[in-house]
Design a protein around this motif. Structure first.
Motif, PDB file in Angstrom:
ATOM      1  N   ALA A   1      43.044  36.749  42.686  1.00  0.00           N
ATOM      2  CA  ALA A   1      42.643  36.699  41.275  1.00  0.00           C
ATOM      3  C   ALA A   1      42.579  35.267  40.765  1.00  0.00           C
ATOM      4  O   ALA A   1      41.688  34.916  39.977  1.00  0.00           O
ATOM      5  CB  ALA A   1      43.609  37.528  40.433  1.00  0.00           C
ATOM      6  N   ARG A   2      43.499  34.424  41.187  1.00  0.00           N
ATOM      7  CA  ARG A   2      43.511  33.031  40.713  1.00  0.00           C
ATOM      8  C   ARG A   2      42.311  32.239  41.238  1.00  0.00           C
ATOM      9  O   ARG A   2      42.024  31.156  40.742  1.00  0.00           O
ATOM     10  CB  ARG A   2      44.816  32.343  41.116  1.00  0.00           C
ATOM     11  CG  ARG A   2      46.011  32.843  40.329  1.00  0.00           C
ATOM     12  CD  ARG A   2      47.194  31.921  40.399  1.00  0.00           C
ATOM     13  NE  ARG A   2      48.336  32.443  39.650  1.00  0.00           N
ATOM     14  CZ  ARG A   2      48.466  32.368  38.330  1.00  0.00           C
ATOM     15  NH1 ARG A   2      47.536  31.771  37.601  1.00  0.00           N
ATOM     16  NH2 ARG A   2      49.540  32.870  37.732  1.00  0.00           N
ATOM     17  N   ARG A   3      41.631  32.796  42.222  1.00  0.00           N
ATOM     18  CA  ARG A   3      40.435  32.153  42.762  1.00  0.00           C
ATOM     19  C   ARG A   3      39.161  32.829  42.282  1.00  0.00           C
ATOM     20  O   ARG A   3      38.086  32.573  42.797  1.00  0.00           O
ATOM     21  CB  ARG A   3      40.512  32.108  44.282  1.00  0.00           C
ATOM     22  CG  ARG A   3      41.577  31.132  44.780  1.00  0.00           C
ATOM     23  CD  ARG A   3      42.018  31.405  46.197  1.00  0.00           C
ATOM     24  NE  ARG A   3      42.973  30.397  46.658  1.00  0.00           N
ATOM     25  CZ  ARG A   3      44.276  30.418  46.382  1.00  0.00           C
ATOM     26  NH1 ARG A   3      44.792  31.396  45.650  1.00  0.00           N
ATOM     27  NH2 ARG A   3      45.069  29.466  46.839  1.00  0.00           N
ATOM     28  N   GLY A   4      39.306  33.726  41.297  1.00  0.00           N
ATOM     29  CA  GLY A   4      38.140  34.308  40.646  1.00  0.00           C
ATOM     30  C   GLY A   4      37.750  35.692  41.081  1.00  0.00           C
ATOM     31  O   GLY A   4      36.787  36.261  40.549  1.00  0.00           O
ATOM     32  N   ALA A   5      38.458  36.281  42.041  1.00  0.00           N
ATOM     33  CA  ALA A   5      38.092  37.609  42.529  1.00  0.00           C
ATOM     34  C   ALA A   5      38.516  38.696  41.546  1.00  0.00           C
ATOM     35  O   ALA A   5      39.521  38.572  40.851  1.00  0.00           O
ATOM     36  CB  ALA A   5      38.739  37.870  43.885  1.00  0.00           C
ATOM     37  N   GLY A   6      37.746  39.768  41.516  1.00  0.00           N
ATOM     38  CA  GLY A   6      38.184  40.982  40.855  1.00  0.00           C
ATOM     39  C   GLY A   6      39.117  41.723  41.791  1.00  0.00           C
ATOM     40  O   GLY A   6      38.895  41.747  43.013  1.00  0.00           O
ATOM     41  N   VAL A   7      40.177  42.317  41.253  1.00  0.00           N
ATOM     42  CA  VAL A   7      41.208  42.931  42.085  1.00  0.00           C
ATOM     43  C   VAL A   7      41.488  44.353  41.616  1.00  0.00           C
ATOM     44  O   VAL A   7      41.603  44.612  40.412  1.00  0.00           O
ATOM     45  CB  VAL A   7      42.511  42.104  42.035  1.00  0.00           C
ATOM     46  CG1 VAL A   7      43.594  42.776  42.858  1.00  0.00           C
ATOM     47  CG2 VAL A   7      42.270  40.684  42.536  1.00  0.00           C
ATOM     48  N   ALA A   8      41.602  45.259  42.577  1.00  0.00           N
ATOM     49  CA  ALA A   8      42.045  46.625  42.296  1.00  0.00           C
ATOM     50  C   ALA A   8      43.413  46.821  42.930  1.00  0.00           C
ATOM     51  O   ALA A   8      43.561  46.699  44.155  1.00  0.00           O
ATOM     52  CB  ALA A   8      41.047  47.637  42.854  1.00  0.00           C
ATOM     53  N   LEU A   9      44.403  47.084  42.097  1.00  0.00           N
ATOM     54  CA  LEU A   9      45.754  47.369  42.577  1.00  0.00           C
ATOM     55  C   LEU A   9      45.899  48.868  42.764  1.00  0.00           C
ATOM     56  O   LEU A   9      45.765  49.631  41.808  1.00  0.00           O
ATOM     57  CB  LEU A   9      46.797  46.882  41.573  1.00  0.00           C
ATOM     58  CG  LEU A   9      46.711  45.437  41.083  1.00  0.00           C
ATOM     59  CD1 LEU A   9      47.827  45.153  40.094  1.00  0.00           C
ATOM     60  CD2 LEU A   9      46.757  44.468  42.242  1.00  0.00           C
ATOM     61  N   ILE A  10      46.160  49.282  44.003  1.00  0.00           N
ATOM     62  CA  ILE A  10      46.350  50.703  44.304  1.00  0.00           C
ATOM     63  C   ILE A  10      47.828  50.924  44.570  1.00  0.00           C
ATOM     64  O   ILE A  10      48.406  50.294  45.452  1.00  0.00           O
ATOM     65  CB  ILE A  10      45.507  51.129  45.525  1.00  0.00           C
ATOM     66  CG1 ILE A  10      44.016  50.866  45.268  1.00  0.00           C
ATOM     67  CG2 ILE A  10      45.751  52.592  45.865  1.00  0.00           C
ATOM     68  CD1 ILE A  10      43.140  51.083  46.485  1.00  0.00           C
ATOM     69  N   ASP A  11      48.445  51.813  43.795  1.00  0.00           N
ATOM     70  CA  ASP A  11      49.891  51.996  43.935  1.00  0.00           C
ATOM     71  C   ASP A  11      50.277  53.377  43.438  1.00  0.00           C
ATOM     72  O   ASP A  11      49.618  53.960  42.567  1.00  0.00           O
ATOM     73  CB  ASP A  11      50.634  50.923  43.129  1.00  0.00           C
ATOM     74  CG  ASP A  11      52.022  50.652  43.676  1.00  0.00           C
ATOM     75  OD1 ASP A  11      52.227  49.600  44.298  1.00  0.00           O
ATOM     76  OD2 ASP A  11      52.911  51.511  43.483  1.00  0.00           O
ATOM     77  N   LEU A  12      51.373  53.881  43.982  1.00  0.00           N
ATOM     78  CA  LEU A  12      51.842  55.214  43.640  1.00  0.00           C
ATOM     79  C   LEU A  12      52.644  55.219  42.343  1.00  0.00           C
ATOM     80  O   LEU A  12      52.713  56.229  41.645  1.00  0.00           O
ATOM     81  CB  LEU A  12      52.695  55.757  44.788  1.00  0.00           C
ATOM     82  CG  LEU A  12      53.021  57.244  44.822  1.00  0.00           C
ATOM     83  CD1 LEU A  12      51.740  58.084  44.846  1.00  0.00           C
ATOM     84  CD2 LEU A  12      53.872  57.567  46.049  1.00  0.00           C
ATOM     85  N   ASN A  13      53.260  54.093  42.023  1.00  0.00           N
ATOM     86  CA  ASN A  13      54.124  53.990  40.853  1.00  0.00           C
ATOM     87  C   ASN A  13      53.306  53.604  39.630  1.00  0.00           C
ATOM     88  O   ASN A  13      53.026  52.429  39.386  1.00  0.00           O
ATOM     89  CB  ASN A  13      55.231  52.955  41.104  1.00  0.00           C
ATOM     90  CG  ASN A  13      56.302  52.965  40.040  1.00  0.00           C
ATOM     91  OD1 ASN A  13      56.039  53.249  38.872  1.00  0.00           O
ATOM     92  ND2 ASN A  13      57.526  52.655  40.433  1.00  0.00           N
ATOM     93  N   GLY A  14      52.916  54.597  38.845  1.00  0.00           N
ATOM     94  CA  GLY A  14      51.976  54.375  37.753  1.00  0.00           C
ATOM     95  C   GLY A  14      52.469  53.424  36.684  1.00  0.00           C
ATOM     96  O   GLY A  14      51.726  52.549  36.228  1.00  0.00           O
TER      97      GLY A  14
ATOM     98  N   THR B   1      45.748  35.397  34.888  1.00  0.00           N
ATOM     99  CA  THR B   1      44.656  34.818  35.685  1.00  0.00           C
ATOM    100  C   THR B   1      43.300  34.876  34.996  1.00  0.00           C
ATOM    101  O   THR B   1      42.389  34.125  35.354  1.00  0.00           O
ATOM    102  CB  THR B   1      44.536  35.539  37.039  1.00  0.00           C
ATOM    103  OG1 THR B   1      44.143  36.909  36.817  1.00  0.00           O
ATOM    104  CG2 THR B   1      45.848  35.496  37.798  1.00  0.00           C
ATOM    105  N   GLY B   2      43.124  35.792  34.043  1.00  0.00           N
ATOM    106  CA  GLY B   2      41.823  35.977  33.422  1.00  0.00           C
ATOM    107  C   GLY B   2      40.830  36.705  34.305  1.00  0.00           C
ATOM    108  O   GLY B   2      39.652  36.849  33.946  1.00  0.00           O
ATOM    109  N   ALA B   3      41.289  37.180  35.442  1.00  0.00           N
ATOM    110  CA  ALA B   3      40.407  37.887  36.376  1.00  0.00           C
ATOM    111  C   ALA B   3      40.324  39.370  36.009  1.00  0.00           C
ATOM    112  O   ALA B   3      41.223  39.911  35.366  1.00  0.00           O
ATOM    113  CB  ALA B   3      40.933  37.742  37.804  1.00  0.00           C
ATOM    114  N   PRO B   4      39.248  40.038  36.437  1.00  0.00           N
ATOM    115  CA  PRO B   4      39.190  41.493  36.250  1.00  0.00           C
ATOM    116  C   PRO B   4      40.217  42.174  37.155  1.00  0.00           C
ATOM    117  O   PRO B   4      40.191  41.981  38.376  1.00  0.00           O
ATOM    118  CB  PRO B   4      37.756  41.853  36.682  1.00  0.00           C
ATOM    119  CG  PRO B   4      37.015  40.563  36.768  1.00  0.00           C
ATOM    120  CD  PRO B   4      38.017  39.504  37.063  1.00  0.00           C
ATOM    121  N   VAL B   5      41.108  42.933  36.571  1.00  0.00           N
ATOM    122  CA  VAL B   5      42.158  43.616  37.332  1.00  0.00           C
ATOM    123  C   VAL B   5      42.140  45.093  36.966  1.00  0.00           C
ATOM    124  O   VAL B   5      42.141  45.448  35.788  1.00  0.00           O
ATOM    125  CB  VAL B   5      43.548  43.019  37.041  1.00  0.00           C
ATOM    126  CG1 VAL B   5      44.616  43.743  37.858  1.00  0.00           C
ATOM    127  CG2 VAL B   5      43.569  41.528  37.343  1.00  0.00           C
TER     128      VAL B   5
END
Length: 259
Positions: free
Chosen positions: A28-41, A55-59
């Motif tokens: 994210a700090r390098r500009g990527a969009g990130v999808a966090l997949i996790d069981l703990n909502g 980061t200002g990135a799309p998360v």
């Protein structure tokens, strides 16, 4: 040199904390969009909000399990839709069970295999056609262009005897074999599959266990890794700087094990 990942899409399993969060942050700090997949909502939502703010990135927060194939496919499909394009998958979700060798029961095996091995298989199998179908971001020097990258998180325990958690070590060794099988199949399709094998990391959870001091005493460097240091290795394998590495395992262990 800082890598520019503007426009990239990266999915990270187990991304709400620890190494998974560190990987997401590195991208994210390098500009990527990130999808966090996790069981703990609840933890997932807080992590996504924090990462986006810092980061200002799309998360994107994607609740889901990797253990069952249908659920893993659904989670990855949701991540892909949210990102618009998937360039890299980080298979980080895992459990760390400790049981003495002769006390490991059926439920212990099922839990370790389910998350640590079957989860890697399920997510990699789901990501394979998506990544292989990408238009290359850059022309290859020659031969086949790279269309996507996958990194599985194994463990230094895959390389050593470990009677205190033999089932975990055995499953993490199996992840390395699975990585090679996927790498051989997917490299001709432009998808590079690799693994990292970290040793102990100075996460908040590990800090309270008393284990880090014991580990540091056995390591030439004299300390555990910061999760960001392991994430940097993953960034290299899962980012645009990797155009030729496939089927390899990178030990990030401070000399604790040397191969």
């Amino acid at each position: 040199m800082s890598v520019d990942l503007d426009g990239w899409g990266v999915a990270v399993t187990g991304g709400a904390q620890g190494l998974g969060y560190a990987c997401a942050e590195a991208f994210a700090r390098r500009g990527a969009g990130v999808a966090l997949i996790d069981l703990n909502g609840e933890t997932l939502d807080r992590a996504a909000e924090r990462l986006a703010a810092e980061t200002g990135a799309p998360v994107h927060a994607i609740p889901g399990s990797v253990v069952r194939r249908a659920e893993a496919e659904a989670a990855l499909a949701q991540a892909h839709a949210a990102l618009g394009r998937l360039d890299s998958l980080i298979n980080n979700a895992g459990v760390y069970p400790r049981k003495e060798l002769y006390e490991i029961g059926d439920a212990d095996w099922e839990a370790s295999v389910g998350v640590n091995l079957r989860g890697v298989y399920n997510m990699t199998a789901a990501a394979a056609p998506i990544l292989a179908g990408n238009e290359p971001r850059a022309a290859a020097p020659s031969g086949r262009p790279v269309r996507g990258r996958i990194v599985a998180v194994s463990s230094v325990d895959a390389f050593k005897a470990h009677p205190a958690n033999a089932h975990y070590a055995a499953v993490k060794a199996a992840v390395l074999s699975l990585t090679k099988s996927f790498a051989l199949d997917l490299a001709p399709k432009g998808v590079l599959v690799n693994a990292v094998a970290p040793a102990a990391m100075a996460t908040q959870k590990a800090a309270g266990s008393g284990f880090l001091e014991e580990f540091a005493a056995q390591t030439p460097i004299g300390r555990a890794a910061d999760p960001a240091e392991v994430a940097a290795a993953i960034l290299h394998l899962a980012g645009p700087e990797n155009s030729y590495i496939a089927g390899e395992t990178l030990l990030v262990a401070g000399g604790y094990v040397m191969e």
